[in-house]
Design an enzyme around this catalytic site. Structure first.
Site, PDB file in Angstrom:
ATOM      1  CG  ASP A  97      -1.807   1.182   1.342  1.00  0.00           C
ATOM      2  OD1 ASP A  97      -2.745   1.141   2.142  1.00  0.00           O
ATOM      3  OD2 ASP A  97      -1.594   2.164   0.588  1.00  0.00           O
ATOM      4  CB  ILE A  98       1.642   3.790  -2.575  1.00  0.00           C
ATOM      5  CG1 ILE A  98       2.890   4.600  -2.921  1.00  0.00           C
ATOM      6  CG2 ILE A  98       0.366   4.642  -2.687  1.00  0.00           C
ATOM      7  CD1 ILE A  98       2.980   5.002  -4.377  1.00  0.00           C
TER       8      ILE A  98
ATOM      9  N   GLY B 124      -9.377   4.857  -6.364  1.00  0.00           N
ATOM     10  CA  GLY B 124      -8.060   4.210  -6.487  1.00  0.00           C
ATOM     11  C   GLY B 124      -7.001   4.765  -5.536  1.00  0.00           C
ATOM     12  CB  VAL B 125      -3.333   5.107  -5.918  1.00  0.00           C
ATOM     13  CG1 VAL B 125      -3.093   6.069  -7.064  1.00  0.00           C
ATOM     14  CG2 VAL B 125      -2.177   5.155  -4.955  1.00  0.00           C
ATOM     15  CG  ASP B 126      -6.685  11.086  -6.545  1.00  0.00           C
ATOM     16  OD1 ASP B 126      -7.367  11.631  -7.414  1.00  0.00           O
ATOM     17  OD2 ASP B 126      -6.061  11.720  -5.668  1.00  0.00           O
TER      18      ASP B 126
ATOM     19  CB  SER C 138      -2.293   5.122 -16.750  1.00  0.00           C
ATOM     20  OG  SER C 138      -2.346   6.529 -16.858  1.00  0.00           O
ATOM     21  CB  THR C 139      -2.050  -0.075 -14.645  1.00  0.00           C
ATOM     22  OG1 THR C 139      -1.864   0.031 -13.226  1.00  0.00           O
ATOM     23  CG2 THR C 139      -0.772   0.265 -15.383  1.00  0.00           C
ATOM     24  N   GLY C 140      -5.094   1.349 -13.578  1.00  0.00           N
ATOM     25  CA  GLY C 140      -6.333   1.013 -12.874  1.00  0.00           C
ATOM     26  C   GLY C 140      -7.528   1.567 -13.619  1.00  0.00           C
TER      27      GLY C 140
ATOM     28  CE1 TYR D 213      -8.627   8.551 -15.325  1.00  0.00           C
ATOM     29  CE2 TYR D 213      -6.392   9.360 -15.616  1.00  0.00           C
ATOM     30  CZ  TYR D 213      -7.717   9.581 -15.267  1.00  0.00           C
ATOM     31  OH  TYR D 213      -8.122  10.827 -14.846  1.00  0.00           O
TER      32      TYR D 213
HETATM   33  N1  APR Z   1      -1.221   1.554  -3.098  1.00  0.00           N
HETATM   34  C1  APR Z   1      -0.593   1.187  -4.258  1.00  0.00           C
HETATM   35  N2  APR Z   1      -1.238   1.018  -5.423  1.00  0.00           N
HETATM   36  C2  APR Z   1      -2.581   1.221  -5.420  1.00  0.00           C
HETATM   37  C3  APR Z   1      -3.303   1.611  -4.262  1.00  0.00           C
HETATM   38  C4  APR Z   1      -2.561   1.773  -3.069  1.00  0.00           C
HETATM   39  N3  APR Z   1      -3.157   2.136  -1.911  1.00  0.00           N
HETATM   40  N4  APR Z   1      -4.626   1.736  -4.603  1.00  0.00           N
HETATM   41  C5  APR Z   1      -4.717   1.422  -5.903  1.00  0.00           C
HETATM   42  N5  APR Z   1      -3.505   1.100  -6.399  1.00  0.00           N
HETATM   43  C6  APR Z   1      -3.130   0.701  -7.761  1.00  0.00           C
HETATM   44  C7  APR Z   1      -4.218   0.140  -8.634  1.00  0.00           C
HETATM   45  O1  APR Z   1      -4.406  -1.240  -8.357  1.00  0.00           O
HETATM   46  C8  APR Z   1      -3.612   0.359 -10.014  1.00  0.00           C
HETATM   47  O2  APR Z   1      -2.729  -0.693 -10.338  1.00  0.00           O
HETATM   48  O3  APR Z   1      -2.717   1.876  -8.446  1.00  0.00           O
HETATM   49  C9  APR Z   1      -2.797   1.645  -9.841  1.00  0.00           C
HETATM   50  C10 APR Z   1      -3.412   2.877 -10.490  1.00  0.00           C
HETATM   51  O4  APR Z   1      -4.820   2.744 -10.416  1.00  0.00           O
HETATM   52  P1  APR Z   1      -5.780   4.027 -10.143  1.00  0.00           P
HETATM   53  O5  APR Z   1      -5.598   4.460  -8.753  1.00  0.00           O
HETATM   54  O6  APR Z   1      -7.132   3.641 -10.603  1.00  0.00           O
HETATM   55  O7  APR Z   1      -5.164   5.170 -11.060  1.00  0.00           O
HETATM   56  P2  APR Z   1      -5.299   5.394 -12.633  1.00  0.00           P
HETATM   57  O8  APR Z   1      -5.511   4.123 -13.390  1.00  0.00           O
HETATM   58  O9  APR Z   1      -4.118   6.250 -12.984  1.00  0.00           O
HETATM   59  O10 APR Z   1      -6.643   6.242 -12.782  1.00  0.00           O
HETATM   60  C11 APR Z   1      -6.645   7.556 -12.289  1.00  0.00           C
HETATM   61  O11 APR Z   1      -8.568   7.150 -10.958  1.00  0.00           O
HETATM   62  O12 APR Z   1      -8.556   7.378  -8.698  1.00  0.00           O
HETATM   63  C12 APR Z   1      -8.901   8.009  -9.868  1.00  0.00           C
HETATM   64  O13 APR Z   1      -8.745  10.344  -9.372  1.00  0.00           O
HETATM   65  C13 APR Z   1      -8.125   9.275 -10.068  1.00  0.00           C
HETATM   66  O14 APR Z   1      -9.450   9.905 -11.928  1.00  0.00           O
HETATM   67  C14 APR Z   1      -8.193   9.392 -11.553  1.00  0.00           C
HETATM   68  C15 APR Z   1      -8.074   7.945 -12.020  1.00  0.00           C
END
Ligand code: APR
Length: 179
Positions: free
Chosen positions: A14-15, A36-38, A127-129, A131
């Site tokens: 978990d980052i 997601g991570v945001d 971007s791998t979640g 997006y």
């Molecule tokens: N720690 C590490 N990695 C994480 C965590 C965490 N706590 N939570 C999610 N992830 C991973 C996801 O599994 C994925 O592999 O981070 C990666 C990026 O996924 P997203 O968070 O969905 O980000 P992204 O694909 O760049 O999409 C961005 O999603 O959360 C919204 O506001 C954000 O609109 C933006 C979009």
């Protein structure tokens, strides 16, 4: 897994728990949070991060943070000093410059880290979640950017790629061996 004498490392976890100088947030252009991570970073970091993002929007980024760019805030309650917010590309199949935009998100996060004097940094898999960027395609982009950086810059002396599951970590490593 580590490379370059341990300077570059891929781990799962978990980052928001990373004890580094800076963690990178996979934000969206509004900088006003998301899932997601945001969502995890804002939840764990507390309201001060969002307050700073709002100020950035008002004072510097009225149209939002463009894809591929990066900006830093404090880290609130997180065990790190900075959050570097970047916006990765949404995957549309690869015909909309996604590869360059993803590379820019990592490059500009590293440039911001250098400006801040960051010695250790942790990246999520941008971007791998939500997006939708295919993780195997993203892996090659990320690897090329990070190797280029490590081979030409001394700092950050520790760069971590933090994958949210052992399966996504394994997929990253497999993608590298398939290059
Ligand atoms: N720690 C590490 N990695 C994480 C965590 C965490 N706590 N939570 C999610 N992830 C991973 C996801 O599994 C994925 O592999 O981070 C990666 C990026 O996924 P997203 O968070 O969905 O980000 P992204 O694909 O760049 O999409 C961005 O999603 O959360 C919204 O506001 C954000 O609109 C933006 C979009």
């Amino acid at each position: 897994m580590t490379w370059y004498n341990g300077r570059l490392e891929a781990v799962s976890g978990d980052i928001t728990a990373c004890r580094v100088d800076a963690i990178v947030n996979a934000a969206n252009s509004t900088l006003l949070g998301g899932g997601g991570v945001d969502g995890a970073i804002h939840k764990a970091g507390g309201p001060s991060i969002l307050a700073e993002c709002r100020r950035l929007r008002t004072e510097k980024l009225p149209d939002g943070l463009p894809t591929g760019h990066a900006v830093a805030t404090g880290a609130g309650n997180l065990p790190c000093r900075h959050v570097i917010h970047t916006v990765g590309p949404i995957w549309f199949g690869g015909s909309r410059n996604e590869e360059t935009l993803l590379a820019n998100a990592y490059r500009n996060s590293l440039r911001t880290a250098l400006e801040l004097g960051v010695k250790s940094i942790a990246f999520p898999a941008i971007s791998t979640g939500i997006y939708g960027y295919p993780p195997d395609k993203a892996a090659k982009v990320v690897w090329n950017v990070l190797c280029e950086h490590v081979e030409h810059k001394e700092q950050p002396e520790k760069i971590q790629l933090v994958f949210f599951s052992p399966a996504s970590l394994a997929a990253f490593i497999n993608a590298l061996s398939a290059r």
